[in-house]
Design an enzyme around this catalytic site. Structure first.
Site, PDB file in Angstrom:
ATOM      1  N   ASP A  11       0.747  -1.210  -0.071  1.00  9.64           N
ATOM      2  CA  ASP A  11       0.035  -0.007   0.093  1.00  9.64           C
ATOM      3  C   ASP A  11       0.853   1.156   0.066  1.00  9.64           C
ATOM      4  O   ASP A  11       2.062   1.088   0.389  1.00  9.64           O
ATOM      5  CB  ASP A  11      -0.908   0.047   1.285  1.00  9.64           C
ATOM      6  CG  ASP A  11      -1.821   1.208   1.213  1.00  9.64           C
ATOM      7  OD1 ASP A  11      -2.408   1.425   0.317  1.00  9.64           O
ATOM      8  OD2 ASP A  11      -2.026   1.931   2.584  1.00  9.64           O
ATOM      9  N   SER A  12       0.143   2.374  -0.340  1.00 13.03           N
ATOM     10  CA  SER A  12       1.013   3.497  -0.375  1.00 13.03           C
ATOM     11  C   SER A  12       1.553   3.936   1.421  1.00 13.03           C
ATOM     12  O   SER A  12       2.261   4.766   1.309  1.00 13.03           O
ATOM     13  CB  SER A  12       0.133   4.734  -0.746  1.00 13.03           C
ATOM     14  OG  SER A  12      -0.980   4.977   0.005  1.00 13.03           O
ATOM     15  N   TYR A  43      -0.154   8.686  -2.495  1.00 16.67           N
ATOM     16  CA  TYR A  43      -0.290   8.484  -3.965  1.00 16.67           C
ATOM     17  C   TYR A  43      -1.362   9.365  -4.504  1.00 16.67           C
ATOM     18  O   TYR A  43      -1.196   9.362  -5.668  1.00 16.67           O
ATOM     19  CB  TYR A  43      -0.338   7.014  -3.973  1.00 16.67           C
ATOM     20  CG  TYR A  43       0.858   6.052  -3.798  1.00 16.67           C
ATOM     21  CD1 TYR A  43       2.121   6.545  -3.159  1.00 16.67           C
ATOM     22  CD2 TYR A  43       0.801   4.547  -4.505  1.00 16.67           C
ATOM     23  CE1 TYR A  43       3.242   5.695  -3.039  1.00 16.67           C
ATOM     24  CE2 TYR A  43       2.129   3.931  -4.263  1.00 16.67           C
ATOM     25  CZ  TYR A  43       3.025   4.253  -3.652  1.00 16.67           C
ATOM     26  OH  TYR A  43       4.302   3.659  -3.350  1.00 16.67           O
ATOM     27  N   GLY A  44      -2.429   9.417  -3.770  1.00 20.03           N
ATOM     28  CA  GLY A  44      -3.891   9.760  -4.230  1.00 20.03           C
ATOM     29  C   GLY A  44      -3.856  11.200  -4.847  1.00 20.03           C
ATOM     30  O   GLY A  44      -4.524  11.557  -5.567  1.00 20.03           O
ATOM     31  N   CYS A  74      -3.575  -0.798  -2.329  1.00 22.52           N
ATOM     32  CA  CYS A  74      -4.068   0.544  -2.447  1.00 22.52           C
ATOM     33  C   CYS A  74      -4.835   0.621  -3.796  1.00 22.52           C
ATOM     34  O   CYS A  74      -4.369   0.351  -4.781  1.00 22.52           O
ATOM     35  CB  CYS A  74      -2.619   1.319  -2.670  1.00 22.52           C
ATOM     36  SG  CYS A  74      -2.717   2.909  -3.150  1.00 22.52           S
ATOM     37  N   THR A  76      -5.509   3.411  -5.437  1.00 24.72           N
ATOM     38  CA  THR A  76      -4.665   4.276  -6.232  1.00 24.72           C
ATOM     39  C   THR A  76      -3.666   3.663  -7.090  1.00 24.72           C
ATOM     40  O   THR A  76      -3.433   3.959  -8.318  1.00 24.72           O
ATOM     41  CB  THR A  76      -4.079   5.561  -5.446  1.00 24.72           C
ATOM     42  OG1 THR A  76      -5.044   6.211  -4.571  1.00 24.72           O
ATOM     43  CG2 THR A  76      -3.611   6.497  -6.117  1.00 24.72           C
ATOM     44  N   GLU A 151      -6.767   9.109   9.381  1.00 21.10           N
ATOM     45  CA  GLU A 151      -5.324   8.967   9.911  1.00 21.10           C
ATOM     46  C   GLU A 151      -5.360   9.810  11.092  1.00 21.10           C
ATOM     47  O   GLU A 151      -4.536   9.420  12.049  1.00 21.10           O
ATOM     48  CB  GLU A 151      -4.276   9.732   9.030  1.00 21.10           C
ATOM     49  CG  GLU A 151      -4.060   8.652   7.580  1.00 21.10           C
ATOM     50  CD  GLU A 151      -2.832   8.663   6.998  1.00 21.10           C
ATOM     51  OE1 GLU A 151      -1.953   9.711   7.261  1.00 21.10           O
ATOM     52  OE2 GLU A 151      -2.668   7.943   5.986  1.00 21.10           O
ATOM     53  N   CYS A 182     -11.025   3.214  -1.238  1.00 26.89           N
ATOM     54  CA  CYS A 182      -9.900   3.941  -0.775  1.00 26.89           C
ATOM     55  C   CYS A 182      -9.644   3.161   0.588  1.00 26.89           C
ATOM     56  O   CYS A 182     -10.702   2.669   1.332  1.00 26.89           O
ATOM     57  CB  CYS A 182      -9.961   5.233  -0.431  1.00 26.89           C
ATOM     58  SG  CYS A 182      -8.477   6.159   0.402  1.00 26.89           S
ATOM     59  N   THR A 183      -8.324   2.469   0.787  1.00 27.32           N
ATOM     60  CA  THR A 183      -8.278   1.918   2.085  1.00 27.32           C
ATOM     61  C   THR A 183      -8.629   2.383   3.240  1.00 27.32           C
ATOM     62  O   THR A 183      -8.880   1.614   4.053  1.00 27.32           O
ATOM     63  CB  THR A 183      -6.499   1.815   1.993  1.00 27.32           C
ATOM     64  OG1 THR A 183      -5.931   2.909   1.968  1.00 27.32           O
ATOM     65  CG2 THR A 183      -6.062   0.920   1.200  1.00 27.32           C
ATOM     66  N   HIS A 184      -8.485   3.921   3.362  1.00 27.74           N
ATOM     67  CA  HIS A 184      -8.865   4.366   4.709  1.00 27.74           C
ATOM     68  C   HIS A 184     -10.337   4.335   4.988  1.00 27.74           C
ATOM     69  O   HIS A 184     -10.830   4.532   6.186  1.00 27.74           O
ATOM     70  CB  HIS A 184      -8.407   5.684   4.710  1.00 27.74           C
ATOM     71  CG  HIS A 184      -6.873   5.928   4.870  1.00 27.74           C
ATOM     72  ND1 HIS A 184      -6.059   5.396   3.792  1.00 27.74           N
ATOM     73  CD2 HIS A 184      -6.039   6.640   5.446  1.00 27.74           C
ATOM     74  CE1 HIS A 184      -4.734   5.633   3.956  1.00 27.74           C
ATOM     75  NE2 HIS A 184      -4.595   6.307   5.213  1.00 27.74           N
TER      76      HIS A 184
HETATM   77  N1  DGL Z   1      -3.914   3.834  -0.012  1.00 24.29           N
HETATM   78  C1  DGL Z   1      -4.709   5.019  -0.846  1.00 24.29           C
HETATM   79  C2  DGL Z   1      -5.935   4.464  -1.450  1.00 24.29           C
HETATM   80  O1  DGL Z   1      -6.450   3.455  -1.134  1.00 24.29           O
HETATM   81  C3  DGL Z   1      -4.935   6.066  -0.105  1.00 24.29           C
HETATM   82  C4  DGL Z   1      -3.954   6.905   0.521  1.00 24.29           C
HETATM   83  C5  DGL Z   1      -2.939   7.508  -0.446  1.00 24.29           C
HETATM   84  O2  DGL Z   1      -3.558   8.654  -1.345  1.00 24.29           O
HETATM   85  O3  DGL Z   1      -1.837   7.130  -0.668  1.00 24.29           O
HETATM   86  O4  DGL Z   1      -6.357   4.961  -2.437  1.00 24.29           O
END
Ligand code: DGL
Length: 262
Positions: A11-12, A43-44, A74, A76, A151, A182-184
């Site tokens: 993941d990012s 990364y987004g 991730c 993204t 976060e 998105c992971t979050h």
């Molecule tokens: N892990 C990214 C996603 O699922 C979110 C966090 C990022 O922008 O890096 O898109």
């Protein structure tokens, strides 16, 4: 034996620990290596070329542990880097977009997609959903403020509710199914649901864990030992705050973290 090699997940940052959480619940016997690119997140907000390059580098780093399968947790990186990594990886690679899209395509009526700016602008979810249902009506909304809120741990907070409402109000009322792209976002589900009660939320991490299970049933195979598998966590940068946030995403203590050089 190949079946006893770990599954590599990247993941990012630490958000992908929500996908690890889903994998540990569904496939507790599997050994997992998690690689989070915390030195370079998010990364987004980045461009296609940069995200694709980072994805290739993360895939190469994971090869050190000889994974039997790589999961791009991730959204993204899945949207921008999956084909490039699949083309060079010695082991199979799956992302979170296809499983999420398949689950969305199965639901009746229009669907909504929420994700980072880069995920939404890639059109990857739309393309994947339309491969299953070419006539599907899809509405996508980029929600860049949700990653920092998650976060920060503001899971049950009026500020999060009001930001979620502002984003979700951009989706038409008829979109009764929404993909958490998105992971979050699974950590913000209570808030999202308060703003849009009665919605069918598709957790892309959860459906990806099910897709991994299907792959292991096939040619990749389950780990032969039945004892609980190990989780190794590797980050490209480790601050004390990341550990604290990581515990929340994983819903269990993160344990020791190895720092790896990019
Ligand atoms: N892990 C990214 C996603 O699922 C979110 C966090 C990022 O922008 O890096 O898109």
């Amino acid at each position: 034996m190949k079946a006893d090699r770990p599954i590599g997940v990247f993941d990012s940052g630490i958000g992908g620990l929500t996908v690890i959480h889903a994998l540990r619940r569904l496939l507790p016997q599997e050994d997992l290596v998690y690689l989070g690119d915390t030195a370079r997140l998010p990364y987004g907000t980045k461009s296609h070329r940069t995200i694709e390059r980072y994805t290739l580098q993360m895939g190469e780093l994971l090869q050190r542990c000889e994974p039997k399968l790589i999961v791009i947790a991730c959204n993204t990186a899945s949207a921008h880097g999956l084909p490039a990594l699949q083309a060079v990886s010695p082991c199979p690679v799956i992302g979170v977009i296809e499983p999420g899209a398949e689950a969305a395509a199965e639901q009746p009526g229009p669907v909504g997609i929420i994700g980072t700016l880069a995920t939404v602008s890639s059109g990857a979810y739309e393309a994947a959903i339309r491969r299953h249902d070419p006539a599907k009506v899809i509405h996508s909304v980029a929600c860049p403020l949700l990653v920092p809120l998650a976060e920060e741990g503001w899971f049950d907070d009026p500020v999060t509710d009001s930001i979620c409402r502002r984003y979700l109000n951009q989706l038409p009322f008829e979109a009764k199914t929404v993909v958490l792209g998105c992971t979050h976002y699974p950590t913000l589900l209570a808030s999202l649901d308060r703003c849009r009660p009665g919605t069918r939320w598709i957790d892309s991490g959860l459906v990806t864990a099910k897709a991994v299970d299907r792959l292991l049933q096939g040619s990749i195979s389950y780990r032969t030992a039945s004892a609980r598998g190990e989780l190794r966590v590797q980050l490209t940068d480790a601050s004390s705050r990341l550990k604290e946030v990581g515990n929340r995403f994983l819903e269990e203590p993160l344990g020791d973290v190895e720092v790896v050089e990019i």
